[in-house]
Write an enzyme that holds these catalytic residues in place. Structure first.
Site, PDB file in Angstrom:
ATOM      1  N   LYS A 119       0.835  -1.211   0.000  1.00 13.49           N
ATOM      2  CA  LYS A 119       0.000   0.000   0.000  1.00 13.49           C
ATOM      3  C   LYS A 119       0.861   1.248   0.000  1.00 13.49           C
ATOM      4  O   LYS A 119       0.659   2.172  -0.786  1.00 13.49           O
ATOM      5  CB  LYS A 119      -0.917  -0.013   1.233  1.00 13.49           C
ATOM      6  CG  LYS A 119      -1.864   1.158   1.287  1.00 13.49           C
ATOM      7  CD  LYS A 119      -2.325   1.454   2.691  1.00 13.49           C
ATOM      8  CE  LYS A 119      -1.244   2.206   3.444  1.00 13.49           C
ATOM      9  NZ  LYS A 119      -1.628   2.632   4.788  1.00 13.49           N
ATOM     10  N   ASP A 137      -6.129   0.744   1.189  1.00 12.82           N
ATOM     11  CA  ASP A 137      -6.040   0.774   2.651  1.00 12.82           C
ATOM     12  C   ASP A 137      -7.391   0.318   3.204  1.00 12.82           C
ATOM     13  O   ASP A 137      -8.255  -0.144   2.463  1.00 12.82           O
ATOM     14  CB  ASP A 137      -5.653   2.184   3.138  1.00 12.82           C
ATOM     15  CG  ASP A 137      -6.790   3.176   2.941  1.00 12.82           C
ATOM     16  OD1 ASP A 137      -7.796   2.826   2.270  1.00 12.82           O
ATOM     17  OD2 ASP A 137      -6.684   4.292   3.469  1.00 12.82           O
TER      18      ASP A 137
END
Ligand code: SF4
Length: 209
Positions: A119, A137
């Site tokens: 991420k 996320d």
């Protein structure tokens, strides 16, 4: 969901949200550190911490002059400070040892940095280097699955499915829109479906129940 509906959703969200993060940074390294600090923490808090931290420690070389305990003390208010300090120092060491002190601009080397998850690498790649990537996320995962953009069980599968249903040119923007929507409207607890801009498209829509 078909690609046309997915496109309409992203277009609608684009009318309400910015396509950039709320984190402050002035280099790829600063963005990387800010994103590491932002896990389980608000952007406002991270900005306060980095405003002080980056006055002296805004390069990997300078950051590595700090001991883990010293860094943990400086980032204490962001939470998970021991783990975050470890990750920041690991990533900084890798940048120095493997990339000559410069944050790599390609996604694969970014993902190899110690302490940097997929991420975080995707955020740095898409936000700073303007590459095409969707960072998933907790907000992007929750919102895109609730809406029905995708129907996946984890963050990696969600990223890959979003890559398929959304046009490549909107990947990076969609990441920001879905985060802002998740923070402000489609919250984890008590999503505000009555005031949701994409209510008519949403699979979950708690208001209908
Ligand atoms: S209708 Fe409700 S569940 Fe669907 S996106 Fe909007 S706030 Fe989230």
């Amino acid at each position: 969901m078909n690609k046309q509906t997915a496109k309409l959703i992203i277009e609608e969200l684009s009318r309400h949200y910015e396509d950039k993060p709320a984190l402050n940074f002035s280099s790829a390294y600063e963005l990387l550190i800010a994103v590491i600090l932002s896990a389980q923490c608000t952007d406002e808090r991270v900005n306060k911490v980095t405003a002080e931290l980056f006055k002296e420690y805004n390069t990997p070389e300078k950051m590595l002059t700090l001991k883990k305990e010293e860094l943990a003390k400086k980032i204490y208010s962001c939470g998970f400070y021991n783990t975050k300090a470890e990750h920041i120092l690991s990533a900084s060491k890798d940048i120095m040892d493997k990339f000559g002190g410069t944050v790599p601009s390609e996604i694969e080397p970014l993902r190899t940095l110690a302490g940097v998850g997929r991420k975080t690498a995707n955020v740095v790649y898409s936000v700073y280097f303007k590459g095409d990537a969707i960072a998933v996320d907790t907000h992007v995962f929750r919102v895109s699955n609730r809406i029905g953009l995708v129907n996946e069980s984890n963050e990696l599968k969600t990223e890959l499915a979003l890559n398929k249903i959304l046009e490549k040119k909107v990947w990076s923007k969609a990441h920001h829109y879905l985060i802002y929507h998740g923070r402000r409207v489609c919250k984890a607890i008590k999503p505000d479906c009555a005031n949701c801009q994409i209510e008519k498209y949403c699979k979950k829509n708690f208001k209908k129940k």
